[in-house]
Design a protein around this motif. Sequence first.
Motif, PDB file in Angstrom:
ATOM      1  N   TRP A  26       0.860  -1.184   0.000  1.00 33.56           N
ATOM      2  CA  TRP A  26       0.000   0.000   0.000  1.00 33.56           C
ATOM      3  C   TRP A  26       0.895   1.233   0.000  1.00 33.56           C
ATOM      4  CZ3 TRP A  26      -1.473  -4.177   3.206  1.00 33.56           C
ATOM      5  CH2 TRP A  26      -2.723  -4.749   2.901  1.00 33.56           C
ATOM      6  N   VAL A  27       0.549   2.183  -0.832  1.00 31.58           N
ATOM      7  CA  VAL A  27       1.279   3.451  -0.846  1.00 31.58           C
ATOM      8  C   VAL A  27       0.537   4.406   0.079  1.00 31.58           C
ATOM      9  CG1 VAL A  27       2.204   5.298  -2.275  1.00 31.58           C
ATOM     10  CG2 VAL A  27       1.928   2.994  -3.236  1.00 31.58           C
ATOM     11  N   LEU A  28       1.124   4.616   1.255  1.00 35.60           N
ATOM     12  CA  LEU A  28       0.410   5.357   2.297  1.00 35.60           C
ATOM     13  C   LEU A  28       0.604   6.859   2.184  1.00 35.60           C
ATOM     14  CD1 LEU A  28       1.017   3.123   5.452  1.00 35.60           C
ATOM     15  CD2 LEU A  28      -0.801   2.979   3.732  1.00 35.60           C
ATOM     16  N   GLY A  29       1.680   7.270   1.557  1.00 32.80           N
ATOM     17  CA  GLY A  29       1.849   8.714   1.469  1.00 32.80           C
ATOM     18  C   GLY A  29       3.154   9.131   0.830  1.00 32.80           C
ATOM     19  N   TYR A  30       3.153  10.360   0.387  1.00 31.00           N
ATOM     20  CA  TYR A  30       4.339  11.000  -0.181  1.00 31.00           C
ATOM     21  C   TYR A  30       4.561  12.307   0.558  1.00 31.00           C
ATOM     22  CZ  TYR A  30       3.321   8.094  -4.348  1.00 31.00           C
ATOM     23  OH  TYR A  30       3.079   7.070  -5.211  1.00 31.00           O
ATOM     24  N   GLY A  31       5.798  12.695   0.669  1.00 29.81           N
ATOM     25  CA  GLY A  31       6.072  14.007   1.240  1.00 29.81           C
ATOM     26  C   GLY A  31       7.333  14.598   0.655  1.00 29.81           C
ATOM     27  N   VAL A  32       7.506  15.885   0.869  1.00 27.84           N
ATOM     28  CA  VAL A  32       8.710  16.566   0.405  1.00 27.84           C
ATOM     29  C   VAL A  32       9.534  16.938   1.637  1.00 27.84           C
ATOM     30  CG1 VAL A  32       9.599  18.598  -0.818  1.00 27.84           C
ATOM     31  CG2 VAL A  32       7.547  17.422  -1.650  1.00 27.84           C
ATOM     32  N   GLY A  33      10.825  16.728   1.557  1.00 32.05           N
ATOM     33  CA  GLY A  33      11.696  17.014   2.698  1.00 32.05           C
ATOM     34  C   GLY A  33      11.879  15.781   3.561  1.00 32.05           C
ATOM     35  N   ARG A  34      12.343  16.006   4.786  1.00 31.28           N
ATOM     36  CA  ARG A  34      12.686  14.897   5.669  1.00 31.28           C
ATOM     37  C   ARG A  34      11.436  14.330   6.344  1.00 31.28           C
ATOM     38  NH1 ARG A  34      16.990  16.763   9.475  1.00 31.28           N
ATOM     39  NH2 ARG A  34      15.278  17.453  10.794  1.00 31.28           N
ATOM     40  N   PHE A  35      11.327  13.035   6.301  1.00 27.70           N
ATOM     41  CA  PHE A  35      10.236  12.344   6.970  1.00 27.70           C
ATOM     42  C   PHE A  35      10.423  12.395   8.486  1.00 27.70           C
ATOM     43  CE2 PHE A  35       8.574   8.431   8.897  1.00 27.70           C
ATOM     44  CZ  PHE A  35       7.264   8.454   8.454  1.00 27.70           C
ATOM     45  N   ASP A  36       9.343  12.723   9.172  1.00 28.96           N
ATOM     46  CA  ASP A  36       9.395  12.757  10.638  1.00 28.96           C
ATOM     47  C   ASP A  36       8.447  11.689  11.178  1.00 28.96           C
ATOM     48  OD1 ASP A  36       9.190  13.211  13.349  1.00 28.96           O
ATOM     49  OD2 ASP A  36       9.173  15.408  13.146  1.00 28.96           O
ATOM     50  N   PRO A  37       8.985  10.648  11.767  1.00 27.92           N
ATOM     51  CA  PRO A  37       8.126   9.546  12.206  1.00 27.92           C
ATOM     52  C   PRO A  37       7.162   9.946  13.319  1.00 27.92           C
ATOM     53  CG  PRO A  37      10.433   9.156  12.827  1.00 27.92           C
ATOM     54  CD  PRO A  37      10.416  10.390  11.990  1.00 27.92           C
ATOM     55  N   ALA A  38       7.407  11.086  13.932  1.00 25.48           N
ATOM     56  CA  ALA A  38       6.482  11.540  14.969  1.00 25.48           C
ATOM     57  C   ALA A  38       5.312  12.317  14.374  1.00 25.48           C
ATOM     58  CB  ALA A  38       7.227  12.414  15.987  1.00 25.48           C
ATOM     59  N   VAL A  39       5.451  12.730  13.147  1.00 27.24           N
ATOM     60  CA  VAL A  39       4.460  13.630  12.560  1.00 27.24           C
ATOM     61  C   VAL A  39       3.746  13.010  11.354  1.00 27.24           C
ATOM     62  CG1 VAL A  39       4.156  15.829  11.334  1.00 27.24           C
ATOM     63  CG2 VAL A  39       5.678  15.692  13.332  1.00 27.24           C
ATOM     64  N   HIS A  40       4.544  12.518  10.416  1.00 27.41           N
ATOM     65  CA  HIS A  40       3.969  12.204   9.108  1.00 27.41           C
ATOM     66  C   HIS A  40       3.045  10.993   9.068  1.00 27.41           C
ATOM     67  CE1 HIS A  40       7.362  14.909   7.706  1.00 27.41           C
ATOM     68  NE2 HIS A  40       6.247  15.502   7.298  1.00 27.41           N
ATOM     69  N   PRO A  41       3.244   9.991   9.899  1.00 25.79           N
ATOM     70  CA  PRO A  41       2.307   8.851   9.819  1.00 25.79           C
ATOM     71  C   PRO A  41       0.851   9.274  10.003  1.00 25.79           C
ATOM     72  CG  PRO A  41       4.262   8.194  11.012  1.00 25.79           C
ATOM     73  CD  PRO A  41       4.375   9.682  10.787  1.00 25.79           C
ATOM     74  N   ALA A  42       0.632  10.370  10.710  1.00 21.17           N
ATOM     75  CA  ALA A  42      -0.743  10.841  10.890  1.00 21.17           C
ATOM     76  C   ALA A  42      -1.366  11.294   9.575  1.00 21.17           C
ATOM     77  CB  ALA A  42      -0.770  11.978  11.910  1.00 21.17           C
ATOM     78  N   THR A  43      -0.520  11.569   8.592  1.00 19.64           N
ATOM     79  CA  THR A  43      -1.036  12.042   7.304  1.00 19.64           C
ATOM     80  C   THR A  43      -1.278  10.895   6.324  1.00 19.64           C
ATOM     81  OG1 THR A  43       1.142  12.283   6.271  1.00 19.64           O
ATOM     82  CG2 THR A  43       0.357  14.137   7.611  1.00 19.64           C
ATOM     83  N   TYR A  44      -0.970   9.686   6.706  1.00 15.44           N
ATOM     84  CA  TYR A  44      -1.108   8.545   5.795  1.00 15.44           C
ATOM     85  C   TYR A  44      -2.541   8.383   5.303  1.00 15.44           C
ATOM     86  CZ  TYR A  44       3.500   6.596   7.196  1.00 15.44           C
ATOM     87  OH  TYR A  44       4.820   6.369   7.430  1.00 15.44           O
ATOM     88  N   ASN A  45      -2.653   7.960   4.084  1.00 14.77           N
ATOM     89  CA  ASN A  45      -3.954   7.589   3.536  1.00 14.77           C
ATOM     90  C   ASN A  45      -4.215   6.123   3.860  1.00 14.77           C
ATOM     91  OD1 ASN A  45      -6.207   6.935   2.050  1.00 14.77           O
ATOM     92  ND2 ASN A  45      -5.170   7.080   0.048  1.00 14.77           N
ATOM     93  N   LEU A  46      -5.045   5.908   4.867  1.00 12.65           N
ATOM     94  CA  LEU A  46      -5.383   4.526   5.232  1.00 12.65           C
ATOM     95  C   LEU A  46      -6.756   4.154   4.687  1.00 12.65           C
ATOM     96  CD1 LEU A  46      -4.131   4.489   8.955  1.00 12.65           C
ATOM     97  CD2 LEU A  46      -2.953   3.631   6.924  1.00 12.65           C
ATOM     98  N   ARG A  47      -7.364   5.100   3.981  1.00 12.83           N
ATOM     99  CA  ARG A  47      -8.719   4.905   3.516  1.00 12.83           C
ATOM    100  C   ARG A  47      -8.757   4.139   2.184  1.00 12.83           C
ATOM    101  NH1 ARG A  47     -12.420   7.497   0.525  1.00 12.83           N
ATOM    102  NH2 ARG A  47     -10.811   8.902  -0.261  1.00 12.83           N
TER     103      ARG A  47
END
Lengths: 576, 576
Positions: B484-505
Amino acid sequence: MRSGGTMELLGAWYALLCCLFLAVAQAKTVHEKWDISDQFAYPDCVRKLAVTINGHTPGPTIRAVQGDTVVVTVKNSLLTENVAIHWHGIRQIGTPWADGTEGVTQCPILPGDTFVYTFVVDRPGTYMYHAHYGMQRSAGLNGMIIVSVPPGAGPDVAEPFAYDGEHDVLLNDWWHKSTYEQAAGLAAVPIVWVGEPQSLLINGRGRFVNCSALGLASCNETHPECSTPVFAVVPGKTYRFRIGSMTSLSALNFEIEGHPMTVVETDGHYVKPFVVKNLNIYSGETYSVLITADQDPNRNYWLASNVVSRKPGTLTGTAVLAYYGGHSSPRDVPPTTPPTGPAWNDTTYRINQSIATVAHPAHVYAPPPSSDRTILLLNSQNRIDGRTKWAINNVSFTLPHTPYLVALKDRLQGTFDPRPPPETYNHTAYDVYGVQPNPNATSSNGLYRLAFGSVVDVVLQNANMLAPNNSETHPWHLHGHDFWVLGYGVGRFDPAVHPATYNLRDPILKNTVAVHPYGWTALRWRADNPGVWAFHCHIEAHFFMGMGIVFEEGIERVGKLPREIMGCGSSNGGHH
Amino acid sequence: MRSGGTMELLGAWYALLCCLFLAVAQAKTVHEKWDISDQFAYPDCVRKLAVTINGHTPGPTIRAVQGDTVVVTVKNSLLTENVAIHWHGIRQIGTPWADGTEGVTQCPILPGDTFVYTFVVDRPGTYMYHAHYGMQRSAGLNGMIIVSVPPGAGPDVAEPFAYDGEHDVLLNDWWHKSTYEQAAGLAAVPIVWVGEPQSLLINGRGRFVNCSALGLASCNETHPECSTPVFAVVPGKTYRFRIGSMTSLSALNFEIEGHPMTVVETDGHYVKPFVVKNLNIYSGETYSVLITADQDPNRNYWLASNVVSRKPGTLTGTAVLAYYGGHSSPRDVPPTTPPTGPAWNDTTYRINQSIATVAHPAHVYAPPPSSDRTILLLNSQNRIDGRTKWAINNVSFTLPHTPYLVALKDRLQGTFDPRPPPETYNHTAYDVYGVQPNPNATSSNGLYRLAFGSVVDVVLQNANMLAPNNSETHPWHLHGHDFWVLGYGVGRFDPAVHPATYNLRDPILKNTVAVHPYGWTALRWRADNPGVWAFHCHIEAHFFMGMGIVFEEGIERVGKLPREIMGCGSSNGGHH
């Protein structure tokens, strides 16, 4: 001179004692560690990807003393290509699995794998090594093996000539097209022939004549890899030049300007000395010649390599003989034009050298007076399914994918054609000067099985090719043995007539011999080396196109095979 | 839309019942017989030796129906080179030994040997195959696999779109230098980079822009192998174009002039339809798009392939969309200039397409809501011993010489580094926009071992290269799974922040995904396919330079390995 079976046996015992003595007193182990990889090389100033040893082509010269054990650890660092390395002229007595002939004595060495070749160099002399897989030899994987006489060697081994210094010369031809392209062309319908070589190399160096003129981006005329080789001599001294030919295609004539050569060794056997202005040398052959530095020391002289037997389309390969102590510098270009050699189509000139090459009187090993079996082998160019092929008695050879040595020793079934190839051809009627009326041949990976200890005569018969009025020189090389060269003739060999002309008195022993245009060459050997041995034309394209056969002898006497030679075809059983 | 574990399980059961039904009712066996050989090809009108299947590059398209068993008998007729073929997008459930990944799931297939790949194509969709050994894929060994929906398939499988006809488009890039030369350059110190491709190919055909102007002897502009591909359409009809990219290097943008494309499938999964003027496609990806032939039928239109993400140095690859029944002929050159695609450096344009690619509402397979393990993977360009490399968390991957699958299943010792590679990097401090202060890396063939059935998150983090202000797109491909492709971002991934933006739907399932310049891409999958699976950048040079890792899962559940995958490294035990 000895003759007859008894003396031969005594000779063998003497050699054995000699070896035993050496083994105790002096024999050592020579270790080589090789890494095989693709590297860009500039042999003739044009960049080309080459298969190299430790980054170089040619590879390092192996130097050993008679009786030494040579251990070459070969790491294959090619990306997708396998490798196998043959020790050309080393008979591999007791180590048939170390002969390095893919499909015959071993599976190829895979990328990432390491294979250790261990063998004894049991005779002094000048030998070579090269890849024996696909056309890798011509991609750069080749070099020399020099086996010296041990200090204090007895008269049977000691060299019957003296010299002050030594130079080694490895001759080659070189193309700019990759061997992959060459092979694809050979297999195409119709055949796409790569043509004459772009350059002739001396110790891996040459000069492509059109390099800068063509404005090739890949041309670098100042690259150190194509600087002219220089061979230095001191005035008045005598030098041994050890000369080997690794050509893919070309028969060569080698000359040292102004310095007649005394031929003293070929393929590890001492020659009854004779003097030549220049030396014809075929792919797979080695010679030692002596020259004396007795010319004007205030100038340099050319070494020249010229194509013979085929109409030349390649510039003379050159190097420089430089005199120490005169007014010239080693970098001085000789003031003359390089020798151009004899007429390329003067077959008689070349046959005369072949005939002159006989055993040194103090080193005659007389052949058995008769043979147990005679095999007549017609060399012809043929067609199979529209492809151009070479065939032996109309059978074009193909390598099996399970090595014969493994298949035969371990009785793996169904790995090659069990029908033996033909022993002869229609030798009473075949017109060797004409185009074969029906050039269609068959292909087979069948082999000849020789009774252990029997004496075999093989007569190689040359003929016309597919095109009229054309017959080439084929240098045939036998693995696992030296053979006595009993005779040469022009035209069709007649088994009722010609054997009477054989030289049974002082024939030379060799491992590679020329079959001259439209001619025949008669050989004899004793099948006393347990193993499976290839016998083939040493022209890379010709063997690729089927010009070879294989002999088995004494397979039941071969020791337990090393696992490392297995892993392909039916010899891949996975791990235990 | 389903969601949560229960529904996922039900879905799996449904799929299983579906398969069983198919197995009884319709599943058949598709046999392919392939001969791999070097042949001269003219993909862009310039002659080049190519690795071909049955004489052709690309190879034949494999056409099968969901549930079929595909049996491909591969005979290696290369002279010295081994081969292995990967079935890109086929998960090889129950047949991990058929994945065709040299060093991971099998030993290479030796010249002369025949290897039979047998696997089930368990999902309809658009897939590909290609050599997975050295750089052979880029030498021409590639093609498409098209798996159709069985007649009468239920709603879970039936395509949620309709069309009247279908065309298949395989995109590629092409160099005139051999892959051997390219690889030798990559391994050289300093690196010798082959540069931008000479041509872009559509279904193996292109046109080298300088072909005749350069006066190349190897140029043949009338060779049928480089004739322009023509895709015929009937006015008013809707066509499915199945598009795959096998590029060695290039990210591409594909456009059909005047015909907007509705994206409906990627990597075998149905997409929530969206319309694009043109399609960004990365190496290893497939897409299906629909177009309607609703333009003026009295002229033809361009198909165009353009380089994006790297500064283009290659002419647009073209083909022709030809209307039936109008006044134009299929051979008519369109009256316009071919589309040149979006700005090559418009990363946002490409990210937007990535983000738009989500699951079709009727075909959502919701991911597990959380993962058992998170692995952060920094993609960086590095140096080892002066060589340019790519590394993951500063470890540059090297393939072992005994396939992991054999080594792990059969417990062969000492065949790879037992130390697992790092799970993360200094993600709190690493400056993804800067040049790495110490670019020296290490190399390893260690692998990641996943608990069977566990859920793993992998975040691929892109960064700057060795040169400042440069970051490339890396298309990562996973074997044995879709993720599953949960998300894309620009810059450094922050494991404390970015997982909340994942598309789990409604995340899309894919096997290949882009990691955009300076960006990150988050993936999730369940480690439920027993075997050993490569995960790597699909740019041929990048994987060669170490940009990959390997996962093991459930090795103890793998069945008895076929002997045929063995024979190299420690898996060569000779025959039994």
